[in-house]
Design an enzyme around this catalytic site. Structure first.
Site, PDB file in Angstrom:
ATOM      1  N   GLY A  11       0.967  -1.250   0.116  1.00 63.14           N
ATOM      2  CA  GLY A  11      -0.259  -0.139   0.188  1.00 63.14           C
ATOM      3  C   GLY A  11       0.943   1.250   0.234  1.00 63.14           C
ATOM      4  O   GLY A  11       0.482   2.038   0.219  1.00 63.14           O
ATOM      5  N   THR A 104      -8.140  -1.119   7.789  1.00 61.47           N
ATOM      6  CA  THR A 104      -8.760  -1.970   8.512  1.00 61.47           C
ATOM      7  C   THR A 104     -10.401  -2.309   7.870  1.00 61.47           C
ATOM      8  O   THR A 104      -9.809  -2.186   6.586  1.00 61.47           O
ATOM      9  CB  THR A 104      -9.775  -0.443   9.565  1.00 61.47           C
ATOM     10  OG1 THR A 104      -9.622   0.812   8.440  1.00 61.47           O
ATOM     11  CG2 THR A 104      -8.314  -0.321  10.774  1.00 61.47           C
ATOM     12  N   ASN A 128      -5.812   0.832  14.682  1.00 60.07           N
ATOM     13  CA  ASN A 128      -4.942   2.008  15.322  1.00 60.07           C
ATOM     14  C   ASN A 128      -3.598   2.372  16.008  1.00 60.07           C
ATOM     15  O   ASN A 128      -3.329   1.515  17.041  1.00 60.07           O
ATOM     16  CB  ASN A 128      -5.697   2.813  16.353  1.00 60.07           C
ATOM     17  CG  ASN A 128      -5.419   4.298  16.022  1.00 60.07           C
ATOM     18  OD1 ASN A 128      -4.727   5.007  16.587  1.00 60.07           O
ATOM     19  ND2 ASN A 128      -6.345   5.202  16.301  1.00 60.07           N
ATOM     20  N   PHE A 129      -2.435   2.754  15.191  1.00 61.15           N
ATOM     21  CA  PHE A 129      -1.224   1.971  15.744  1.00 61.15           C
ATOM     22  C   PHE A 129      -0.966   3.670  16.749  1.00 61.15           C
ATOM     23  O   PHE A 129       0.822   3.991  17.205  1.00 61.15           O
ATOM     24  CB  PHE A 129       0.230   2.088  14.708  1.00 61.15           C
ATOM     25  CG  PHE A 129      -0.456   0.901  14.133  1.00 61.15           C
ATOM     26  CD1 PHE A 129       0.309  -0.186  14.618  1.00 61.15           C
ATOM     27  CD2 PHE A 129      -0.719   0.315  13.063  1.00 61.15           C
ATOM     28  CE1 PHE A 129       0.785  -2.019  14.811  1.00 61.15           C
ATOM     29  CE2 PHE A 129      -0.986  -1.370  12.995  1.00 61.15           C
ATOM     30  CZ  PHE A 129      -0.287  -1.818  13.668  1.00 61.15           C
ATOM     31  N   HIS A 159     -13.114  11.394  10.488  1.00 62.08           N
ATOM     32  CA  HIS A 159     -12.545  11.256   9.116  1.00 62.08           C
ATOM     33  C   HIS A 159     -12.341  11.628   8.322  1.00 62.08           C
ATOM     34  O   HIS A 159     -14.407  12.029   8.199  1.00 62.08           O
ATOM     35  CB  HIS A 159     -12.204   9.721   9.459  1.00 62.08           C
ATOM     36  CG  HIS A 159     -11.763   8.645  10.555  1.00 62.08           C
ATOM     37  ND1 HIS A 159     -12.263   8.155  11.468  1.00 62.08           N
ATOM     38  CD2 HIS A 159     -10.360   7.999  11.129  1.00 62.08           C
ATOM     39  CE1 HIS A 159     -11.905   7.469  12.183  1.00 62.08           C
ATOM     40  NE2 HIS A 159     -10.449   7.185  11.432  1.00 62.08           N
ATOM     41  N   LYS A 163     -12.096   7.670   3.411  1.00 60.31           N
ATOM     42  CA  LYS A 163     -12.159   7.481   4.353  1.00 60.31           C
ATOM     43  C   LYS A 163     -13.611   6.321   3.847  1.00 60.31           C
ATOM     44  O   LYS A 163     -14.410   6.407   3.829  1.00 60.31           O
ATOM     45  CB  LYS A 163     -12.379   7.103   5.744  1.00 60.31           C
ATOM     46  CG  LYS A 163     -12.395   5.867   6.656  1.00 60.31           C
ATOM     47  CD  LYS A 163     -11.771   6.462   8.349  1.00 60.31           C
ATOM     48  CE  LYS A 163     -11.688   5.286   9.007  1.00 60.31           C
ATOM     49  NZ  LYS A 163     -11.055   3.839   9.257  1.00 60.31           N
ATOM     50  N   GLY A 169     -12.390   1.123  12.543  1.00 57.61           N
ATOM     51  CA  GLY A 169     -11.837   0.023  13.134  1.00 57.61           C
ATOM     52  C   GLY A 169     -11.348   0.644  13.934  1.00 57.61           C
ATOM     53  O   GLY A 169     -11.925  -0.697  15.033  1.00 57.61           O
TER      54      GLY A 169
HETATM   55  N1  NAP Z   1      -3.891   1.006  11.674  1.00 58.74           N
HETATM   56  C1  NAP Z   1      -4.122   2.544  11.672  1.00 58.74           C
HETATM   57  O1  NAP Z   1      -3.694   3.173  12.685  1.00 58.74           O
HETATM   58  C2  NAP Z   1      -4.311   3.217  11.023  1.00 58.74           C
HETATM   59  C3  NAP Z   1      -3.822   4.921  10.401  1.00 58.74           C
HETATM   60  C4  NAP Z   1      -4.354   4.834   9.600  1.00 58.74           C
HETATM   61  C5  NAP Z   1      -4.979   3.986   8.484  1.00 58.74           C
HETATM   62  N2  NAP Z   1      -5.124   2.717   8.568  1.00 58.74           N
HETATM   63  C6  NAP Z   1      -6.130   2.196   7.704  1.00 58.74           C
HETATM   64  O2  NAP Z   1      -5.019   1.642   6.958  1.00 58.74           O
HETATM   65  C7  NAP Z   1      -5.486   1.673   4.886  1.00 58.74           C
HETATM   66  C8  NAP Z   1      -4.817   2.557   4.739  1.00 58.74           C
HETATM   67  O3  NAP Z   1      -5.216   3.946   4.584  1.00 58.74           O
HETATM   68  P1  NAP Z   1      -4.752   5.815   3.378  1.00 58.74           P
HETATM   69  O4  NAP Z   1      -5.520   6.208   4.259  1.00 58.74           O
HETATM   70  O5  NAP Z   1      -3.370   4.916   3.709  1.00 58.74           O
HETATM   71  O6  NAP Z   1      -5.831   4.975   2.311  1.00 58.74           O
HETATM   72  P2  NAP Z   1      -5.620   5.017   0.956  1.00 58.74           P
HETATM   73  O7  NAP Z   1      -4.423   6.288   1.043  1.00 58.74           O
HETATM   74  O8  NAP Z   1      -6.770   4.399   0.692  1.00 58.74           O
HETATM   75  O9  NAP Z   1      -4.515   3.371   0.740  1.00 58.74           O
HETATM   76  C9  NAP Z   1      -4.105   2.728   0.865  1.00 58.74           C
HETATM   77  C10 NAP Z   1      -3.423   2.234  -0.391  1.00 58.74           C
HETATM   78  O10 NAP Z   1      -3.669   0.470  -0.939  1.00 58.74           O
HETATM   79  C11 NAP Z   1      -3.139   0.306  -2.007  1.00 58.74           C
HETATM   80  N3  NAP Z   1      -3.808  -0.929  -2.696  1.00 58.74           N
HETATM   81  C12 NAP Z   1      -5.194  -1.001  -2.876  1.00 58.74           C
HETATM   82  N4  NAP Z   1      -5.079  -2.576  -4.045  1.00 58.74           N
HETATM   83  C13 NAP Z   1      -3.604  -2.729  -3.531  1.00 58.74           C
HETATM   84  C14 NAP Z   1      -3.265  -4.449  -3.613  1.00 58.74           C
HETATM   85  N5  NAP Z   1      -3.718  -5.206  -3.871  1.00 58.74           N
HETATM   86  N6  NAP Z   1      -1.901  -3.970  -3.706  1.00 58.74           N
HETATM   87  C15 NAP Z   1      -1.075  -3.403  -3.561  1.00 58.74           C
HETATM   88  N7  NAP Z   1      -1.751  -1.960  -2.572  1.00 58.74           N
HETATM   89  C16 NAP Z   1      -2.946  -1.547  -3.226  1.00 58.74           C
HETATM   90  C17 NAP Z   1      -3.782   1.641  -2.608  1.00 58.74           C
HETATM   91  O11 NAP Z   1      -3.827   2.319  -4.037  1.00 58.74           O
HETATM   92  P3  NAP Z   1      -4.914   2.338  -5.433  1.00 58.74           P
HETATM   93  O12 NAP Z   1      -5.171   3.890  -4.990  1.00 58.74           O
HETATM   94  O13 NAP Z   1      -4.203   2.590  -6.356  1.00 58.74           O
HETATM   95  O14 NAP Z   1      -5.360   1.762  -5.454  1.00 58.74           O
HETATM   96  C18 NAP Z   1      -3.755   2.573  -2.015  1.00 58.74           C
HETATM   97  O15 NAP Z   1      -2.178   3.614  -2.843  1.00 58.74           O
HETATM   98  C19 NAP Z   1      -6.669   1.701   5.763  1.00 58.74           C
HETATM   99  O16 NAP Z   1      -7.590   0.431   6.037  1.00 58.74           O
HETATM  100  C20 NAP Z   1      -7.180   2.355   6.756  1.00 58.74           C
HETATM  101  O17 NAP Z   1      -8.131   2.844   7.463  1.00 58.74           O
HETATM  102  C21 NAP Z   1      -5.141   2.004   9.366  1.00 58.74           C
END
Ligand code: NAP
Length: 272
Positions: A11, A104, A128-129, A159, A163, A169
């Site tokens: 990602g 999430t 959430n890290f 958010h 999102k 999550g």
């Molecule tokens: N745990 C935590 O602390 C925390 C904090 C923030 C966010 N999150 C979660 O983390 C996730 C990502 O968040 P984000 O804000 O970074 O979202 P985002 O900006 O949409 O990033 C997700 C990335 O994953 C890519 N992706 C989709 N399919 C893929 C595949 N098959 N192989 C590799 N990459 C792929 C997307 O590419 P494309 O755009 O090209 O499709 C995009 O670049 C979400 O589920 C969010 O809720 C968790």
């Protein structure tokens, strides 16, 4: 002995992926050896000759990584989509590698699969890290112990409008902490408003409200209602680097663990 931990970021082009790559520049212990992106984006960019060498590590898709046996890694970090996370876990299982998941929006069935896979490899999955939210969870458990009983709890989360999952999550995680602590049964009535929970014929409830607006990184408020007073605890994320730092710390922590399912709270329990 190699002191470095080699990681792959899945990602990598996303908001969290970019934040992780930035955060890694300040980290001497962890080295990124490859980054995975969405295959659709990969092929578009390849056709447009945009897969440039702007990083010191290769940009790949999971399929390309599967064919490449030269890239040696210890831990994968995944912030992408639930479906892709599961594919990454299966790959880590085949290679006997550890994985830290920040993605999430998993369904209950997907989560059951993840827990099953964790019998064979180490999986650390946290919605959430940030240090703050994880401390908030530990504090909430302490408050519940003191109170003994709470009648109404509401969780409000806000958010950014991009999102994908709702409720967040983190909101679901906070709900699970409450239901596990009080042993309340789960009866989902309305995803946007209330989760009703019954225990000993008394109806208790957790409210769940979500707002999607602007560029808000993440805000969670837990509101506890007692007979004559209300406690509100809020966590506000002001920068994505709080999640990246937590995820990278979790990489170091999980690197020494054998198989099992862990959360970021587990990493903190050892130091608190
Ligand atoms: N745990 C935590 O602390 C925390 C904090 C923030 C966010 N999150 C979660 O983390 C996730 C990502 O968040 P984000 O804000 O970074 O979202 P985002 O900006 O949409 O990033 C997700 C990335 O994953 C890519 N992706 C989709 N399919 C893929 C595949 N098959 N192989 C590799 N990459 C792929 C997307 O590419 P494309 O755009 O090209 O499709 C995009 O670049 C979400 O589920 C969010 O809720 C968790």
């Amino acid at each position: 002995m190699n002191q470095h931990i080699n990681i792959i970021i899945s990602g990598a082009y996303g908001k969290m992926g970019r934040s992780l790559i930035k955060e890694l520049k300040k980290n001497n212990q962890i080295i990124c050896v490859a980054a995975l992106i969405n295959p659709i984006t990969y092929h578009i960019q390849k056709n447009q000759k945009k897969i440039k060498k702007k990083f010191s590590f290769p940009i790949l898709t999971l399929e390309k990584l599967k064919k490449n046996t030269n890239i040696n890694f210890d831990v994968m970090i995944d912030f992408s989509t639930p479906e892709n996370s599961l594919e990454n876990i299966k790959f880590c299982l085949q290679r006997n590698k550890k994985i830290v998941i920040g993605t999430t929006g998993f369904t209950n069935t997907q989560m059951k699969k993840i827990k099953k896979y964790s019998k064979k490899i180490s999986i650390l999955c946290s919605p959430n890290f940030s240090l703050g939210i994880n401390l908030m969870c530990l504090i909430l458990e302490k408050i519940f112990k003191i109170l003994g009983e709470v009648n109404e709890i509401s969780i409000l989360e806000t958010h950014h409008s991009q999102k994908k999952d709702l409720p967040s999550g983190t909101s679901l995680y906070l709900q699970s902490i409450i239901t596990n602590f009080f042993n309340w049964k789960f009866l989902k009535k309305d995803i946007l408003n209330y989760y009703y929970l019954n225990t000993k014929n008394v109806q208790k409830k957790i409210g769940s409200s979500s707002i999607r607006i602007g560029k808000v990184i993440g805000e969670h408020t837990v509101i506890l209602s007692m007979k004559e007073e209300i406690i509100k605890i809020t966590h506000q994320a002001n920068h994505r680097n709080i999640f990246s730092r937590g995820a990278l710390n979790s990489v170091v922590w999980i690197n020494n663990k054998k198989n099992g399912f862990f959360t970021m709270e587990d990493t903190l329990k050892e130091v608190i």
